[in-house]
Enzyme design. Structure first.
Site, mmCIF file in Angstrom:
data_model
loop_
_atom_site.group_PDB
_atom_site.id
_atom_site.type_symbol
_atom_site.label_atom_id
_atom_site.label_comp_id
_atom_site.label_asym_id
_atom_site.label_seq_id
_atom_site.Cartn_x
_atom_site.Cartn_y
_atom_site.Cartn_z
ATOM 1 N N SER A 1 48.907 6.061 -13.072
ATOM 2 C CA SER A 1 49.386 6.587 -14.658
ATOM 3 C C SER A 1 50.105 5.355 -15.372
ATOM 4 O O SER A 1 50.538 4.556 -15.225
ATOM 5 C CB SER A 1 49.519 8.011 -14.770
ATOM 6 O OG SER A 1 50.053 8.615 -15.641
ATOM 7 N N TYR B 1 55.290 14.677 -13.250
ATOM 8 C CA TYR B 1 54.130 13.809 -12.910
ATOM 9 C C TYR B 1 54.705 12.435 -13.626
ATOM 10 O O TYR B 1 53.907 11.532 -12.627
ATOM 11 C CB TYR B 1 53.466 14.427 -14.470
ATOM 12 C CG TYR B 1 52.174 13.963 -14.507
ATOM 13 C CD1 TYR B 1 50.940 13.899 -13.570
ATOM 14 C CD2 TYR B 1 51.566 12.313 -14.875
ATOM 15 C CE1 TYR B 1 49.728 13.478 -13.133
ATOM 16 C CE2 TYR B 1 50.930 12.006 -14.811
ATOM 17 C CZ TYR B 1 49.468 12.494 -14.253
ATOM 18 O OH TYR B 1 48.023 11.730 -14.391
ATOM 19 N N LYS C 1 54.538 9.696 -10.664
ATOM 20 C CA LYS C 1 53.150 8.256 -10.872
ATOM 21 C C LYS C 1 54.018 7.162 -10.934
ATOM 22 O O LYS C 1 53.523 5.751 -10.512
ATOM 23 C CB LYS C 1 52.566 8.760 -11.843
ATOM 24 C CG LYS C 1 51.280 9.789 -11.987
ATOM 25 C CD LYS C 1 50.089 9.217 -10.847
ATOM 26 C CE LYS C 1 49.329 10.107 -10.819
ATOM 27 N NZ LYS C 1 48.373 10.380 -10.135
HETATM 28 P P1 NAD Z 1 40.783 16.759 -12.622
HETATM 29 O O1 NAD Z 1 42.390 17.522 -12.790
HETATM 30 O O2 NAD Z 1 39.541 16.772 -13.012
HETATM 31 O O3 NAD Z 1 41.216 16.611 -11.183
HETATM 32 C C1 NAD Z 1 42.043 16.124 -10.319
HETATM 33 C C2 NAD Z 1 41.397 16.934 -8.825
HETATM 34 O O4 NAD Z 1 42.375 16.325 -8.073
HETATM 35 C C3 NAD Z 1 40.416 17.728 -8.718
HETATM 36 O O5 NAD Z 1 39.375 17.531 -7.638
HETATM 37 C C4 NAD Z 1 41.370 18.712 -8.307
HETATM 38 O O6 NAD Z 1 40.574 19.762 -7.353
HETATM 39 C C5 NAD Z 1 42.138 17.945 -7.047
HETATM 40 N N1 NAD Z 1 43.109 18.402 -6.883
HETATM 41 C C6 NAD Z 1 44.112 19.323 -7.595
HETATM 42 N N2 NAD Z 1 45.631 19.894 -6.446
HETATM 43 C C7 NAD Z 1 44.973 19.790 -5.398
HETATM 44 C C8 NAD Z 1 45.286 20.024 -4.491
HETATM 45 N N3 NAD Z 1 46.223 21.402 -4.018
HETATM 46 N N4 NAD Z 1 44.429 19.596 -3.004
HETATM 47 C C9 NAD Z 1 43.649 18.881 -2.770
HETATM 48 N N5 NAD Z 1 42.915 18.542 -4.201
HETATM 49 C C10 NAD Z 1 43.652 19.166 -5.504
HETATM 50 O O7 NAD Z 1 41.436 15.285 -13.287
HETATM 51 P P2 NAD Z 1 41.324 13.524 -13.411
HETATM 52 O O8 NAD Z 1 42.098 13.162 -14.895
HETATM 53 O O9 NAD Z 1 40.410 13.501 -12.800
HETATM 54 O O10 NAD Z 1 42.549 13.461 -12.476
HETATM 55 C C11 NAD Z 1 42.658 12.673 -11.264
HETATM 56 C C12 NAD Z 1 43.812 11.757 -11.286
HETATM 57 O O11 NAD Z 1 43.607 10.507 -12.073
HETATM 58 C C13 NAD Z 1 44.998 12.449 -10.665
HETATM 59 O O12 NAD Z 1 46.055 11.565 -10.274
HETATM 60 C C14 NAD Z 1 45.281 12.472 -12.327
HETATM 61 O O13 NAD Z 1 46.888 12.323 -12.233
HETATM 62 C C15 NAD Z 1 44.843 10.790 -12.687
HETATM 63 N N6 NAD Z 1 45.504 10.146 -14.296
HETATM 64 C C16 NAD Z 1 44.510 10.816 -14.768
HETATM 65 C C17 NAD Z 1 44.476 10.667 -15.887
HETATM 66 C C18 NAD Z 1 43.426 10.971 -17.781
HETATM 67 O O14 NAD Z 1 43.668 10.993 -18.169
HETATM 68 N N7 NAD Z 1 43.301 12.284 -17.606
HETATM 69 C C19 NAD Z 1 45.303 9.285 -16.218
HETATM 70 C C20 NAD Z 1 45.720 8.502 -15.528
HETATM 71 C C21 NAD Z 1 45.846 9.097 -14.439
#
Ligand code: NAD
Length: 251
Positions: free
Chosen positions: A143, A156, A160
């Site tokens: 992140s 968070y 990260k």
């Molecule tokens: P999202 O909420 O759409 O997806 C999160 C995913 O994690 C989902 O598939 C959810 O079911 C799964 N998940 C959550 N808890 C879980 C558990 N207990 N067991 C199994 N699966 C679980 O969000 P996203 O933005 O697609 O996030 C995906 C990754 O990217 C994450 O690690 C998030 O921290 C990271 N991220 C996102 C952003 C952003 O701007 N969206 C930026 C940096 C990093």
């Protein structure tokens, strides 16, 4: 000439691939030729339809990564279902927002358990298989808060920042044994994870105003970096945390 970015004949295990960035990554890997195992709490119905429409095989593995209990089974089901394992993408994650002064132990543990603890032990379980076969690719999803402090998201940020650390640690231990461990650090991407942020007009405008590319990222924006880090094209890339952020960190 062989294409160094091809994933033909490879198997990739992606956690949290039912939606958001995990889905975007799974689709990009499938487009590059990989079969996909998707592990997570929610059924990856849409991802499965899109991956199989590309002519790739798909295995759904139901697993709650808030504990370590399913981890060995996830790797076994991917191996049994698709006959191999070449790539692990540690994508599943969650975020909790509250002022540091009020932050609860539950919001600390819930986030650390999935984002950091499960990610490390998933890497360990896949890593044991990769060490035995002498090759493998691990991509952790980091992140901007692997580099910056953030605000109102203490667990968070800790998770990260920790992901960046264990990416480097695992690369140090395993680079000489044929395993590439790297991370992708997405910028501000339009997914469920940022829905609350995007709904806050002031925060949303502040964030957008700082992104040189002048837009929020999309799940498809991570595809190129994911294919690169999953493929032979990155065989001499170890312990990198690659920002895909529309220039956010350059500001
Ligand atoms: P999202 O909420 O759409 O997806 C999160 C995913 O994690 C989902 O598939 C959810 O079911 C799964 N998940 C959550 N808890 C879980 C558990 N207990 N067991 C199994 N699966 C679980 O969000 P996203 O933005 O697609 O996030 C995906 C990754 O990217 C994450 O690690 C998030 O921290 C990271 N991220 C996102 C952003 C952003 O701007 N969206 C930026 C940096 C990093």
């Amino acid at each position: 000439m062989t294409n160094p970015f091809s994933l033909a004949g490879k198997v990739a295990l992606v956690t949290g691939a039912n939606t958001g960035l995990g889905q975007g990554i799974a689709l990009a890997l499938a487009e590059a030729g990989a079969d996909i195992a998707a592990a997570g709490i929610a059924p990856p119905t849409e991802t499965e339809a899109k991956v199989t429409a590309l002519g790739r095989r798909f295995v759904a593995i139901k697993a709650d990564l808030s504990s370590l209990e399913p981890i060995d089974r996830i790797v076994r089901e991917a191996l049994d279902g698709l006959g191999g394992l070449d790539v692990l993408v540690n994508n599943a994650g969650l975020i909790r927002r509250a002022d540091a002064v009020d932050f609860s132990e539950k919001d600390w543990d819930d986030v650390i358990n999935v984002n950091l603890k499960a990610a490390f032990f998933m890497a360990q379980a896949a890593g044991r298989h990769f060490l035995a076969q002498g090759r493998g690719k691990i991509i952790n999803i980091a992140s901007m808060l692997s580099f910056q402090g953030g605000i109102r998201v203490p667990s968070y940020t800790a998770s990260k920042s920790g992901i960046a650390g264990i990416t480097r640690l695992l690369a140090n231990e395993w680079a000489g044994r044929g395993i590439n461990v790297n991370a992708i650090a997405p910028g501000y991407m339009a997914t469920d994870n940022t829905a609350q942020l995007r709904a806050d007009e002031q925060r949303s405008a502040e964030i957008l105003g700082r992104i040189p590319a002048a837009r929020w990222g999309t799940p498809a924006d991570l595809g190129g970096a994911a294919v690169f880090l999953a493929s032979a094209a990155s065989d001499y890339v170890n312990g990198a945390v690659l920002p895909v952020d529309g220039g956010w960190l350059a500001r």
